[in-house]
Scaffold this motif. Structure first.
Motif, PDB file in Angstrom:
ATOM      1  N   PHE A 184      -3.374   6.803  -2.976  1.00  0.00           N
ATOM      2  CA  PHE A 184      -2.700   7.779  -2.126  1.00  0.00           C
ATOM      3  C   PHE A 184      -3.678   8.427  -1.148  1.00  0.00           C
ATOM      4  O   PHE A 184      -3.379   8.576   0.042  1.00  0.00           O
ATOM      5  CB  PHE A 184      -2.029   8.851  -2.990  1.00  0.00           C
ATOM      6  CG  PHE A 184      -1.592  10.067  -2.211  1.00  0.00           C
ATOM      7  CD1 PHE A 184      -0.525   9.991  -1.322  1.00  0.00           C
ATOM      8  CD2 PHE A 184      -2.251  11.279  -2.356  1.00  0.00           C
ATOM      9  CE1 PHE A 184      -0.126  11.103  -0.591  1.00  0.00           C
ATOM     10  CE2 PHE A 184      -1.859  12.395  -1.632  1.00  0.00           C
ATOM     11  CZ  PHE A 184      -0.792  12.302  -0.750  1.00  0.00           C
ATOM     12  N   PHE A 185      -4.856   8.818  -1.619  1.00  0.00           N
ATOM     13  CA  PHE A 185      -5.810   9.497  -0.747  1.00  0.00           C
ATOM     14  C   PHE A 185      -6.409   8.546   0.288  1.00  0.00           C
ATOM     15  O   PHE A 185      -6.578   8.924   1.454  1.00  0.00           O
ATOM     16  CB  PHE A 185      -6.915  10.154  -1.579  1.00  0.00           C
ATOM     17  CG  PHE A 185      -6.480  11.431  -2.232  1.00  0.00           C
ATOM     18  CD1 PHE A 185      -6.010  12.480  -1.471  1.00  0.00           C
ATOM     19  CD2 PHE A 185      -6.525  11.583  -3.600  1.00  0.00           C
ATOM     20  CE1 PHE A 185      -5.601  13.668  -2.059  1.00  0.00           C
ATOM     21  CE2 PHE A 185      -6.125  12.759  -4.202  1.00  0.00           C
ATOM     22  CZ  PHE A 185      -5.657  13.805  -3.429  1.00  0.00           C
TER      23      PHE A 185
ATOM     24  N   LEU B  21       2.945   6.020  -2.659  1.00  0.00           N
ATOM     25  CA  LEU B  21       4.052   6.906  -3.010  1.00  0.00           C
ATOM     26  C   LEU B  21       4.037   7.220  -4.503  1.00  0.00           C
ATOM     27  O   LEU B  21       4.240   8.373  -4.919  1.00  0.00           O
ATOM     28  CB  LEU B  21       5.385   6.245  -2.623  1.00  0.00           C
ATOM     29  CG  LEU B  21       6.647   7.087  -2.810  1.00  0.00           C
ATOM     30  CD1 LEU B  21       6.582   8.346  -1.962  1.00  0.00           C
ATOM     31  CD2 LEU B  21       7.884   6.267  -2.462  1.00  0.00           C
ATOM     32  N   LEU B  22       3.758   6.204  -5.321  1.00  0.00           N
ATOM     33  CA  LEU B  22       3.608   6.440  -6.760  1.00  0.00           C
ATOM     34  C   LEU B  22       2.412   7.350  -7.037  1.00  0.00           C
ATOM     35  O   LEU B  22       2.455   8.198  -7.936  1.00  0.00           O
ATOM     36  CB  LEU B  22       3.445   5.108  -7.497  1.00  0.00           C
ATOM     37  CG  LEU B  22       4.660   4.171  -7.509  1.00  0.00           C
ATOM     38  CD1 LEU B  22       4.285   2.825  -8.108  1.00  0.00           C
ATOM     39  CD2 LEU B  22       5.797   4.802  -8.300  1.00  0.00           C
ATOM     40  N   GLY B  23       1.361   7.178  -6.249  1.00  0.00           N
ATOM     41  CA  GLY B  23       0.182   8.029  -6.406  1.00  0.00           C
ATOM     42  C   GLY B  23       0.485   9.481  -6.104  1.00  0.00           C
ATOM     43  O   GLY B  23       0.019  10.386  -6.802  1.00  0.00           O
TER      44      GLY B  23
ATOM     45  N   VAL C 217       0.843  -1.207   0.000  1.00  0.00           N
ATOM     46  CA  VAL C 217       0.000   0.000   0.000  1.00  0.00           C
ATOM     47  C   VAL C 217       0.869   1.245   0.000  1.00  0.00           C
ATOM     48  O   VAL C 217       0.609   2.208  -0.741  1.00  0.00           O
ATOM     49  CB  VAL C 217      -0.951  -0.004   1.219  1.00  0.00           C
ATOM     50  CG1 VAL C 217      -1.680   1.331   1.340  1.00  0.00           C
ATOM     51  CG2 VAL C 217      -1.954  -1.139   1.108  1.00  0.00           C
ATOM     52  N   GLN C 218       1.925   1.263   0.803  1.00  0.00           N
ATOM     53  CA  GLN C 218       2.793   2.435   0.886  1.00  0.00           C
ATOM     54  C   GLN C 218       3.505   2.700  -0.442  1.00  0.00           C
ATOM     55  O   GLN C 218       3.654   3.858  -0.851  1.00  0.00           O
ATOM     56  CB  GLN C 218       3.823   2.236   1.995  1.00  0.00           C
ATOM     57  CG  GLN C 218       3.235   2.244   3.397  1.00  0.00           C
ATOM     58  CD  GLN C 218       4.296   2.027   4.458  1.00  0.00           C
ATOM     59  OE1 GLN C 218       5.430   2.480   4.314  1.00  0.00           O
ATOM     60  NE2 GLN C 218       3.936   1.335   5.512  1.00  0.00           N
ATOM     61  N   ILE C 219       3.924   1.637  -1.127  1.00  0.00           N
ATOM     62  CA  ILE C 219       4.630   1.819  -2.401  1.00  0.00           C
ATOM     63  C   ILE C 219       3.703   2.417  -3.447  1.00  0.00           C
ATOM     64  O   ILE C 219       4.049   3.386  -4.141  1.00  0.00           O
ATOM     65  CB  ILE C 219       5.216   0.478  -2.881  1.00  0.00           C
ATOM     66  CG1 ILE C 219       6.347   0.031  -1.956  1.00  0.00           C
ATOM     67  CG2 ILE C 219       5.720   0.595  -4.319  1.00  0.00           C
ATOM     68  CD1 ILE C 219       6.885  -1.349  -2.252  1.00  0.00           C
TER      69      ILE C 219
END
Length: 405
Positions: free
Chosen positions: A283-284, A63-65, A58-60
């Motif tokens: 991301f949101f 971060l791309l988002g 989810v974090q990766i």
């Protein structure tokens, strides 16, 4: 295959799917999908029911988002509009924003709510251009003098806020003087890269090849844009700057190079599909998962920060619209002030950086994000109502170039 579970990522993408569907099925619930995504993330996250957690996958993707969100924000900037009286008005408005934001920051610092008045001022200084433009279009004002002035002011605010945040509060550390030098070197390198890409694009043979491959499975223009995005993000980090600056400038460069889109009209639609169809919603939702709502609700004085931060945001970004009153009238200036005070993505980004470098507590970050959520819920609706009432007072058929005469 590494031992990585995708259950949480599945839940996040499912929320991203259901949020706009729910809003479409209940048209009376007129709120932006981004608000619902963050709220649902809060509800199902660690501060709520505890069903979903921001693990590594989810974090990766988040971060791309974030990178794609700043990339698309940079893509919205029309550099040809930023000149003459419009540019001077936008710059003066941003100076007023910083002064008001610093005064608010000093007051909140005296109350012990913030640790860096300047960081708070920068956090309050941006506008969500991606939310402002649709409102202006709905009111048929995007091409008029007022719309172009507001868009220019928002563009200057977004660009300057990203630069200041990266320059003064980078997570990589280092002193400000060295970062100024590195920033100058980075900007020169970006300009050189843009010039090289522009010259290469003038090659008839290369242009024909790009046109032939752009709508095949090669999706060559999309791949080139992604390469430019990743390259600028990597360069920004190598220069000790924030990755968001690289992403933002990559979008601005692509927007500058993509002025004539007649031969590739679906290029930006495809970029929007990647960003808003997958990466940015993650991301949101993840921002909601990370929000420390529990700490905010545990202390009534902490909860009081939300409306006060909302007022500070309205004053910091809304007061510069007073400059428009003589030219466009009070009602249009009030609508412009509400639009300019609409901010969420940058607040989310700035608060996350503030927490990482220890200049902002998670509770303060949560209060600022909640204030941003309220600004997205309240301000665009009020601005749209004002603009629709005064539609006949503002001409909409003027070309943007007339503003610079």
């Amino acid at each position: 295959m590494p031992d990585v579970a995708f259950v949480n990522l599945f839940a996040v993408t499912a929320i991203a799917l259901c949020a706009p569907l729910a809003l479409a099925l209940v048209p009376k619930l007129r709120i932006p999908a981004v608000v619902l995504e963050i709220v649902v993330g809060i509800v199902v996250g660690p501060s709520g029911l505890g069903w979903v957690h921001p693990d590594l996958p989810v974090q990766i993707v988040a971060l791309l988002g974030l990178a794609f969100l700043l990339f698309l924000a940079g893509l919205e900037i029309d550099v040809h509009l930023l000149r003459g009286p419009v540019l001077r008005l936008a710059l003066l408005g941003y100076v007023i924003t910083l002064v008001v934001g610093l005064l608010a920051g000093l007051g909140f610092a005296a109350a012990g709510w913030v640790r860096s008045p300047l960081l708070l001022a920068i956090t309050l200084s941006a506008t969500s251009l991606g939310l402002v433009v649709p409102v202006l279009k709905d009111a048929h004002r995007a091409e008029g003098r007022l719309g172009q002035t507001v868009i220019a002011a928002c563009s200057i605010a977004d660009f300057t806020a990203v630069v200041l945040l990266s320059l003064l509060f980078s997570t990589s550390g280092g002193d400000t003087g060295s970062r100024v030098v590195l920033l100058g070197m980075f900007v020169v390198l970006v300009a050189v890269t843009a010039a090289v890409v522009s010259l290469a694009g003038r090659s008839m043979r290369l242009g024909a090849t790009l046109t032939r491959l752009q709508d095949t499975t090669a999706e060559i223009r999309v791949r080139a844009a992604v390469v430019l995005l990743v390259a600028f993000v990597a360069l920004a980090e190598a220069f000790g700057l924030e990755s968001i600056l690289g992403a933002f400038l990559a979008g601005a460069v692509v927007g500058l190079l993509d002025r004539d889109s007649t031969s590739h009209p679906r290029f930006r639609i495809k970029l929007d599909a990647i960003g808003y169809g997958f990466l940015i919603p993650v991301f949101f939702v993840t921002s909601g998962l990370r929000l420390d709502l529990g700490g905010l609700l545990a202390d009534p004085t902490a909860l009081l920060r939300v409306p006060l931060f909302l007022v500070a945001l309205l004053l910091a970004r809304g007061l510069p619209a007073v400059l428009y009153a003589q030219r466009f009238g009070r009602r249009s200036a009030l609508a412009a002030g509400l639009l300019q005070a609409t901010s969420l993505p940058f607040i989310v980004t700035a608060t996350q950086i503030g927490v990482l470098i220890g200049l902002m507590t998670p509770v303060t970050a949560a209060a600022l994000v909640c204030a941003g959520l309220l600004s997205v819920l309240l301000f665009p609706a009020g601005a749209l109502a004002l603009l629709r009432r005064g539609r006949t007072a503002e001409p909409t058929d003027r070309e943007p170039e007339q503003l610079t005469q």
